[in-house]
Design an enzyme around this catalytic site. Structure first.
Site, PDB file in Angstrom:
ATOM      1  N   HIS A  80       6.625   3.741   9.399  1.00 47.05           N
ATOM      2  CA  HIS A  80       5.409   4.326   9.979  1.00 47.05           C
ATOM      3  C   HIS A  80       4.314   3.271  10.181  1.00 47.05           C
ATOM      4  CE1 HIS A  80       6.702   8.588   9.453  1.00 47.05           C
ATOM      5  NE2 HIS A  80       7.380   8.080   8.456  1.00 47.05           N
ATOM      6  N   ASN A 153       6.211  15.241   9.336  1.00 42.52           N
ATOM      7  CA  ASN A 153       6.734  14.661  10.576  1.00 42.52           C
ATOM      8  C   ASN A 153       6.665  15.686  11.699  1.00 42.52           C
ATOM      9  OD1 ASN A 153       7.385  12.143   9.564  1.00 42.52           O
ATOM     10  ND2 ASN A 153       9.552  12.583   9.269  1.00 42.52           N
ATOM     11  N   HIS A 344      -0.102  10.376   0.368  1.00 37.42           N
ATOM     12  CA  HIS A 344       0.814  10.527  -0.774  1.00 37.42           C
ATOM     13  C   HIS A 344       1.163  12.009  -0.925  1.00 37.42           C
ATOM     14  CE1 HIS A 344       2.707  10.274  -4.557  1.00 37.42           C
ATOM     15  NE2 HIS A 344       2.151   9.149  -4.958  1.00 37.42           N
ATOM     16  N   TYR A 367       5.265   6.544  -2.725  1.00 40.86           N
ATOM     17  CA  TYR A 367       4.010   6.319  -2.002  1.00 40.86           C
ATOM     18  C   TYR A 367       2.980   5.562  -2.834  1.00 40.86           C
ATOM     19  CZ  TYR A 367       5.889   9.100   1.804  1.00 40.86           C
ATOM     20  OH  TYR A 367       6.671   9.537   2.845  1.00 40.86           O
TER      21      TYR A 367
END
Ligand code: HDE
Length: 729
Positions: A80, A153, A344, A367
């Site tokens: 990403h 997503n 996160h 994360y």
């Protein structure tokens, strides 16, 4: 008085000197300084021993400036990396108290600030927006109970079922390590090698081979939380929840040929689109939807709710729309905000909790870990974009780049010296308590039986698509596997596809020029331990799809508006004023933008002698950057355009990509001079006509022409054209 940043006239005129003076005066309190605040006289020459001498080590300004520059880059996100973001707010429609105690979901009058980052997954930070890929859809809610991140997503499922395979997946899709190719593309051997050995990825593969993986705009994408989460209400009742974001502009995509060309013409296409929409006041909006499942119903589905390669069809459990998100402010500084934002999935608020999805569980570790390396230490929550609006009190101290100046002598708990503060809130004060899910099981590496049905939902997705969407998937697979150099990988993929849909596999095979090998996928999966029984890893065959899911097809998205669509108006000197103005007004009234595209930049003279500013020359733009094309009348304008190969190509290409096209009066002959006459023989100037999204008419019909054109643009694309012979473009 001139303000800093104003243009200064060219040349050596007195006016220029005055302006410069005024400029410096106005900038008084903005004099250039070092990072210590020391005003500087000279930022042009380094400090030297004489005019022609060596630079002196003493030059603290030079050293400070260059050192800072040397450290301007931070590690890009491992996945990403390429993203764009915006600020906005979220508002719930009505209190959700019966389902969750989350504070930001209680009060319809409360606006909770959000920061949303959209991204591609595989490409580097400088790669094209239009790669075939999933898109990240990460939302940070700055709630009064702490920051809540919904890190999702634009595809509701994922490639893998367990976090332990994530490094393998990403290593396979990223550029190959020996030659760092290809950038931001899955069409290469290592990706398909891995995928062809991972039957669990097949459902996600159907999505990424569909047009969902090449969105028209971030503003026209759905978002999904992917995993199953929990809602917990004040009484402690827990339900499972799946999150959805529904864009109010509908869900739309481009076609693959177009995506490839956009990547060359404007690799920032999605970034620019988001930025410009917000600057224009066309604020993107999504509704937040939830699918709620009673704990008692956890096992009533054919699939496991903990399996992130499965979705719950909306037809089975409806999506309830519970609130709206509006993005209304662009970041001030890309690095400080978009690059440094740290999401996160473990940033939770009371009322929302995890499920045991093994993909989610692994993410909870990853994360924090990634921010430590990317943002350089344990204090990234103090960076302004990451700061909670809720007060933060704890005994964490020090570390790289600490901003907070903690006072007093107490940094431990329990204590008496600090009055017991910060004390543990407890449930009564709204403190977070994990849902007390009962658990007593052996420690094993494994998953439940339902995880092994890898093909049924892949088939559900494929079969729920409209015929043009299915055809695009066939073409995408032909493209991707066509780029794979090893025959064995292509064959393994055909075996997989054959278990999803025989027709799909055979069409892809035809394109690849090979046969579908016999056999079933599964034992091919090398991903089981050496001493395990391969049968235990055997995927279960696809079950027949009994009920299709129309919600999975973009063909069924709302198509009732052309708001924010970009329409190219092809024109040259001598363009007909009436047809140009009528269309421009009609488009504006419908919320779209008409942009004049001409053989050169600057302005042109209309047939009536009016000066018309040009937005783009044919050289600086392309049909792939627009949603539709209009050719106004005006004999001279059309004659000039007819001599421009780029103008004819513009129309052919828009036709090939199935976009709405309209022409008035003489403009119609330009469509005929482009190759459209070969496929739409009826094209000729005359009364209003609309065929396959190509609308033509005379001046007398200009209202009708605009109306029909707007309707054609609202359809987004006219796929029926794909059944006609292709125009060269
Ligand atoms: Fe991520 N993912 N992910 N992911 N992910 C990251 O965190 C990871 C997964 C998603 O705009 C990283 O800050 C693992 C699913 C988004 O800043 C990293 C696994 C979904 C973003 C990471 C997954 C996502 C990330 C890289 C498998 C959809 C961008 C930089 C268990 C639900 C957020 C960062 C932004 C980013 C790990 C799978 C969404 C390395 C281990 C599934 C939208 O921590």
């Amino acid at each position: 008085m001139a303000k800093p940043n104003q243009d200064i006239p060219q040349g050596d005129s007195d006016e220029k000197l005055d302006q410069l003076k005024a400029f410096q005066e106005a900038a008084g309190d903005q004099a250039l300084t070092t990072n210590q605040g020391l005003p500087l006289n000279d930022d042009t020459d380094s400090l030297k021993a004489g005019r022609r001498g060596p630079t002196l080590l003493e030059d603290f300004h030079l050293r400070e400036k260059i050192t800072h520059f040397d450290h301007e880059r931070i590690a890009e996100r491992i996945v990403h990396a390429r993203g764009s973001a915006a600020h906005g707010f979220f508002q719930v429609y009505e209190s959700m108290a019966s389902d969750t105690k989350a504070g930001f979901l209680q009060d319809p009058t409360r606006k909770t600030p959000v920061f949303v980052r959209f991204s591609t997954v595989a490409g580097s930070r400088g790669s094209s927006d239009l790669a075939r890929d999933a898109r990240g859809f990460a939302v940070k809610f700055y709630t009064e109970e702490g920051n809540y991140d919904l890190v999702g997503n634009n595809i509701p499922v994922f490639f893998i079922q367990d976090a332990i395979k994530f490094p393998d997946l990403i290593h396979a899709v990223k550029p190959e390590p020996n030659n760092e190719m290809p950038q931001a593309a899955s069409a290469h051997d290592t990706f398909w090698d891995f995928i062809s050995l991972m039957p669990e990825s097949m459902h996600m593969i159907m999505w990424v081979m569909s047009d969902r993986a090449i969105p028209r705009s971030y503003r026209m994408m759905e978002g999904f939380g992917v995993h199953t989460f929990r809602f917990v209400n004040e009484a402690g009742r827990s339900q499972f929840v799946k999150f959805h974001w529904k864009p109010l502009l509908g869900v739309h995509s481009v076609v693959w040929d177009e995506a490839k060309k956009i990547s060359g013409n404007d690799p920032d296409f999605h970034r620019r689109d988001l930025w410009e929409a917000i600057e224009n006041g066309d604020f993107p909006e999504w509704e937040l939807g939830v699918q709620l499942i009673d704990e008692a119903d956890e096992h009533k589905f054919d699939f496991d709710l903990l399996d992130a390669t499965k979705l719950i069809p909306e037809e089975l459990v409806p999506v309830r729309r519970i609130g709206k998100m509006v993005l209304n402010r662009n970041p001030e500084n890309f690095f400080a905000e978009t690059e440094q934002v740290a999401f996160h999935p473990g940033h939770l608020v009371p009322g929302i909790d995890f499920s045991n999805d093994p993909l989610l569980q692994g993410r909870l570790f990853s994360y924090t870990d990634t921010q430590l390396i990317r943002l350089g230490g344990p204090n990234s929550h103090e960076i302004p974009i990451n700061r909670a609006v809720a007060p933060v009190h704890n005994n964490q101290r020090d570390g790289h780049m600490r901003q907070t100046i903690n006072t007093g002598s107490v940094s431990y708990q329990p204590n008496t010296i600090g009055g017991g503060c910060p004390f543990q809130a407890g449930k009564a004060m709204g403190g977070f308590a994990s849902h007390p899910e009962a658990m007593e099981s052996p420690k094993i590496r494994g998953k439940s039986d339902k995880f092994f049905d890898h093909f049924t939902q892949a088939a559900l997705f494929f079969q729920s698509q409209s015929p043009p969407e299915q055809q695009h998937m066939v073409q995408a697979l032909r493209f991707e596997l066509g780029k794979v150099t090893r025959l064995a990988i292509r064959e393994r993929m055909l075996v997989m596809l054959n278990q999803i849909d025989k027709d799909l596999a055979s069409q892809v095979a035809t394109g690849l020029g090979i046969n579908v090998p016999a056999g079933v996928a599964g034992p091919l999966n090398l991903g089981f331990p050496a001493d395990a029984d391969p049968a235990a890893y055997q995927p279960t065959p696809a079950k027949p799809v009994k009920t299709l899911s129309p919600a999975l097809s973009m063909a069924n998205t709302p198509k009732d508006s052309i708001r924010t669509r970009k329409v190219a108006i092809l024109a040259a000197d001598g363009v007909d004023d009436a047809s140009l103005q009528a269309m421009q007004q009609a488009l504006k009234a419908a919320g779209a933008m008409g942009k004049i595209v001409a053989p050169h930049g600057g302005s042109l003279k209309s047939a009536n002698g009016a000066t018309v500013p040009i937005d783009h020359s044919l050289l600086t733009t392309s049909s792939v950057l627009f949603d539709a094309v209009f050719v106004p009348g005006g004999a001279a304008s059309v004659a000039t355009l007819g001599n421009e190969a780029d103008a004819r190509h513009f129309i052919n290409e828009a036709f090939k990509h199935c976009k709405a096209i309209a022409a008035a009066d003489e403009g119609v002959s330009l469509l005929a001079q482009a190759a459209l006459k070969d496929v739409l023989p009826a094209i000729a100037a005359g009364p209003l006509k609309s065929e396959h999204g190509v609308v033509t008419g005379g001046r007398a019909d200009s209202d009708g022409l605009a109306r029909e054109f707007i309707e054609a643009i609202a359809q987004h694309r006219h796929w029926s054209r794909e059944l006609k012979p292709q125009v060269p473009a």
